[in-house]
Scaffold this motif. Structure first.
Motif, PDB file in Angstrom:
ATOM      1  N   PHE A 249       0.675  -1.366  -0.191  1.00  0.00           N
ATOM      2  CA  PHE A 249       0.075  -0.181   0.126  1.00  0.00           C
ATOM      3  C   PHE A 249       0.902   1.254  -0.009  1.00  0.00           C
ATOM      4  N   LEU A 250       1.974   1.090   1.121  1.00  0.00           N
ATOM      5  CA  LEU A 250       2.520   2.457   0.990  1.00  0.00           C
ATOM      6  C   LEU A 250       3.735   2.459  -0.314  1.00  0.00           C
ATOM      7  N   LEU A 251       4.085   1.455  -0.908  1.00  0.00           N
ATOM      8  CA  LEU A 251       4.769   1.415  -2.165  1.00  0.00           C
ATOM      9  C   LEU A 251       4.100   2.050  -3.137  1.00  0.00           C
ATOM     10  N   GLY A 252       2.756   1.767  -3.373  1.00  0.00           N
ATOM     11  CA  GLY A 252       1.749   2.260  -4.451  1.00  0.00           C
ATOM     12  C   GLY A 252       1.559   3.634  -3.963  1.00  0.00           C
ATOM     13  N   ALA A 253       1.568   4.024  -2.770  1.00  0.00           N
ATOM     14  CA  ALA A 253       1.299   5.497  -2.456  1.00  0.00           C
ATOM     15  C   ALA A 253       2.504   6.414  -2.723  1.00  0.00           C
ATOM     16  N   LYS A 254       3.621   5.846  -2.529  1.00  0.00           N
ATOM     17  CA  LYS A 254       5.022   6.511  -2.857  1.00  0.00           C
ATOM     18  C   LYS A 254       5.334   6.647  -4.363  1.00  0.00           C
ATOM     19  N   GLN A 255       4.947   5.624  -5.173  1.00  0.00           N
ATOM     20  CA  GLN A 255       4.985   5.739  -6.592  1.00  0.00           C
ATOM     21  C   GLN A 255       4.159   6.553  -7.402  1.00  0.00           C
ATOM     22  N   ILE A 256       2.979   6.660  -6.804  1.00  0.00           N
ATOM     23  CA  ILE A 256       2.026   7.714  -7.633  1.00  0.00           C
ATOM     24  C   ILE A 256       2.146   9.100  -7.205  1.00  0.00           C
ATOM     25  N   LEU A 257       2.860   9.295  -6.021  1.00  0.00           N
ATOM     26  CA  LEU A 257       3.086  10.826  -5.241  1.00  0.00           C
ATOM     27  C   LEU A 257       3.494  11.787  -6.529  1.00  0.00           C
ATOM     28  N   PRO A 258       4.638  11.564  -7.314  1.00  0.00           N
ATOM     29  CA  PRO A 258       5.091  12.462  -8.276  1.00  0.00           C
ATOM     30  C   PRO A 258       4.084  12.951  -9.358  1.00  0.00           C
ATOM     31  N   VAL A 259       3.473  11.775  -9.780  1.00  0.00           N
ATOM     32  CA  VAL A 259       2.309  11.870 -10.854  1.00  0.00           C
ATOM     33  C   VAL A 259       1.011  12.753 -10.223  1.00  0.00           C
ATOM     34  N   ALA A 260       0.696  12.250  -9.093  1.00  0.00           N
ATOM     35  CA  ALA A 260      -0.299  13.056  -8.277  1.00  0.00           C
ATOM     36  C   ALA A 260      -0.103  14.224  -8.059  1.00  0.00           C
ATOM     37  N   LEU A 261       1.327  14.765  -7.517  1.00  0.00           N
ATOM     38  CA  LEU A 261       1.570  16.144  -7.326  1.00  0.00           C
ATOM     39  C   LEU A 261       1.576  16.918  -8.604  1.00  0.00           C
ATOM     40  N   ALA A 262       2.077  16.399  -9.940  1.00  0.00           N
ATOM     41  CA  ALA A 262       2.021  17.156 -11.026  1.00  0.00           C
ATOM     42  C   ALA A 262       0.574  17.267 -11.365  1.00  0.00           C
ATOM     43  N   GLY A 263      -0.488  16.543 -11.097  1.00  0.00           N
ATOM     44  CA  GLY A 263      -1.823  16.801 -11.595  1.00  0.00           C
ATOM     45  C   GLY A 263      -2.257  17.920 -10.541  1.00  0.00           C
ATOM     46  N   THR A 264      -1.581  18.508  -9.348  1.00  0.00           N
ATOM     47  CA  THR A 264      -2.052  19.336  -8.471  1.00  0.00           C
ATOM     48  C   THR A 264      -2.606  20.665  -9.363  1.00  0.00           C
ATOM     49  N   ILE A 265      -1.827  20.959 -10.145  1.00  0.00           N
ATOM     50  CA  ILE A 265      -2.331  22.264 -10.994  1.00  0.00           C
ATOM     51  C   ILE A 265      -3.566  21.951 -12.018  1.00  0.00           C
ATOM     52  N   ASP A 266      -3.965  20.711 -12.316  1.00  0.00           N
ATOM     53  CA  ASP A 266      -4.629  20.320 -12.704  1.00  0.00           C
ATOM     54  C   ASP A 266      -6.309  20.467 -12.044  1.00  0.00           C
ATOM     55  N   GLY A 267      -6.155  20.076 -10.699  1.00  0.00           N
ATOM     56  CA  GLY A 267      -7.066  20.211  -9.825  1.00  0.00           C
ATOM     57  C   GLY A 267      -7.346  21.686  -9.291  1.00  0.00           C
ATOM     58  N   LEU A 268      -6.204  22.570  -9.223  1.00  0.00           N
ATOM     59  CA  LEU A 268      -6.604  23.770  -9.050  1.00  0.00           C
ATOM     60  C   LEU A 268      -7.349  24.395 -10.051  1.00  0.00           C
ATOM     61  N   VAL A 269      -6.763  24.078 -11.348  1.00  0.00           N
ATOM     62  CA  VAL A 269      -7.543  24.843 -12.443  1.00  0.00           C
ATOM     63  C   VAL A 269      -9.034  24.489 -12.482  1.00  0.00           C
ATOM     64  N   PHE A 270      -9.236  23.208 -12.162  1.00  0.00           N
ATOM     65  CA  PHE A 270     -10.471  22.499 -12.109  1.00  0.00           C
ATOM     66  C   PHE A 270     -11.259  23.347 -11.200  1.00  0.00           C
TER      67      PHE A 270
ATOM     68  N   SER B 262      -1.346  -6.925  -7.097  1.00  0.00           N
ATOM     69  CA  SER B 262      -1.389  -6.301  -5.552  1.00  0.00           C
ATOM     70  C   SER B 262      -2.418  -5.365  -5.564  1.00  0.00           C
ATOM     71  N   LEU B 263      -3.601  -5.854  -4.974  1.00  0.00           N
ATOM     72  CA  LEU B 263      -4.615  -4.850  -4.748  1.00  0.00           C
ATOM     73  C   LEU B 263      -4.249  -3.594  -3.796  1.00  0.00           C
ATOM     74  N   PRO B 264      -3.498  -4.123  -2.736  1.00  0.00           N
ATOM     75  CA  PRO B 264      -3.063  -2.918  -1.944  1.00  0.00           C
ATOM     76  C   PRO B 264      -2.132  -1.999  -2.250  1.00  0.00           C
ATOM     77  N   PHE B 265      -1.359  -2.278  -3.233  1.00  0.00           N
ATOM     78  CA  PHE B 265      -0.457  -1.401  -4.387  1.00  0.00           C
ATOM     79  C   PHE B 265      -1.432  -0.474  -5.129  1.00  0.00           C
ATOM     80  N   TYR B 266      -2.271  -1.218  -5.696  1.00  0.00           N
ATOM     81  CA  TYR B 266      -3.160  -0.264  -6.511  1.00  0.00           C
ATOM     82  C   TYR B 266      -3.862   0.738  -5.617  1.00  0.00           C
ATOM     83  N   CYS B 267      -4.643   0.142  -4.372  1.00  0.00           N
ATOM     84  CA  CYS B 267      -5.200   1.122  -3.663  1.00  0.00           C
ATOM     85  C   CYS B 267      -4.489   2.091  -2.871  1.00  0.00           C
TER      86      CYS B 267
END
Length: 244
Positions: free
Chosen positions: A25-46, A145-150
């Motif tokens: 679970f923590l590995l999935g959270a860690k690996q998505i973090l750079p992409v998710a943070l890059a999408g912050t601007i998208d969320g702000l704009v939305f 791994s469902l925990p990784f995905y979640c």
């Protein structure tokens, strides 16, 4: 007695698996973090555009949290801004999200042993970012791994929703987001996805075919046809031709 031993073994296995599930679970959270943070601007704009379209802060946040599909959310705002409502929005957003069916078909065989109620939760967190991460994870030969995905899905959804909240709360301070190039943020995110996956001549050819047909679709009938032609042409390339 045998039943008792079997139950004890199942409980023991669950206890032994717990640390590994947490680690995944923590590995999935860690690996998505750079992409998710890059999408912050998208969320702000939305969030900003949602406020300009007449949404309240609460409505904008719930929109992002419950729908969790940026492309269809932006499309809906475009329709609302033009005074369109009801059935046209429903049909257009369904067509825009048709690629989610392909995502599900791609990941489905790897999750056959997962209970349906868990898959429903996973489907809610399935979007372009989490699919890209999960498909890459599986293509490396790693165990499903469902925990990784979640872990990836929860972090991505939290960041998307929080950035929408910030954009909606302070959106009234920026009257013209296009002036600062913020409207290009969503496009830039997908260009980044494309760039890191151009690993061979086959991928380059597929990207060229899909992008050419997407441009043709946009010229003929706007964003909806563009997404449909671009998506399905890439799928057809993958089915018909060998990856080399």
């Amino acid at each position: 007695m045998e039943l008792l031993r079997n139950n004890s073994k199942q409980i023991s296995d669950q206890i032994m698996d717990a640390p590994d599930k947490k680690k995944q679970f923590l590995l999935g959270a860690k690996q998505i973090l750079p992409v998710a943070l890059a999408g912050t601007i998208d969320g702000l704009v939305f969030g900003l555009l949602a406020r300009q379209a007449g949404f309240s802060v609460t409505e904008a946040v719930l929109f992002s949290f419950l729908v969790n599909a940026a492309s269809s959310q932006f499309a809906t705002l475009g329709f609302i801004s033009q005074g369109v409502a009801g059935f046209p929005i429903l049909i257009s957003t369904m067509l825009l999200n048709a690629r989610q069916i392909l995502y599900g078909l791609s990941l489905g065989p790897h999750f056959r042993d997962i209970p349906i109620w868990k898959l429903m939760g996973a489907a809610w967190m399935l979007n372009d970012e989490t699919y890209a991460l999960k498909s890459t994870y599986l293509s490396q030969g790693k165990k499903t791994s469902l925990p990784f995905y979640c872990g990836a899905g929860v972090v991505d959804l939290m960041i998307w929703t929080l950035s929408t909240l910030i954009g909606a709360a302070f959106g009234t301070l920026i009257s013209e987001p296009q002036k600062y190039g913020l409207d290009f943020a969503y496009i830039a995110t997908f260009i980044g996805f494309l760039a890191i996956n151009l690993k061979s001549t086959f991928y380059v050819k597929t990207a060229l075919v899909a992008s050419s047909l997407a441009c043709l679709g946009y010229h003929l009938n706007g964003v909806t046809l563009s997404v449909i032609l671009g998506t399905f042409s890439a799928v057809i390339m993958g089915v018909i031709f060998d990856e080399r």
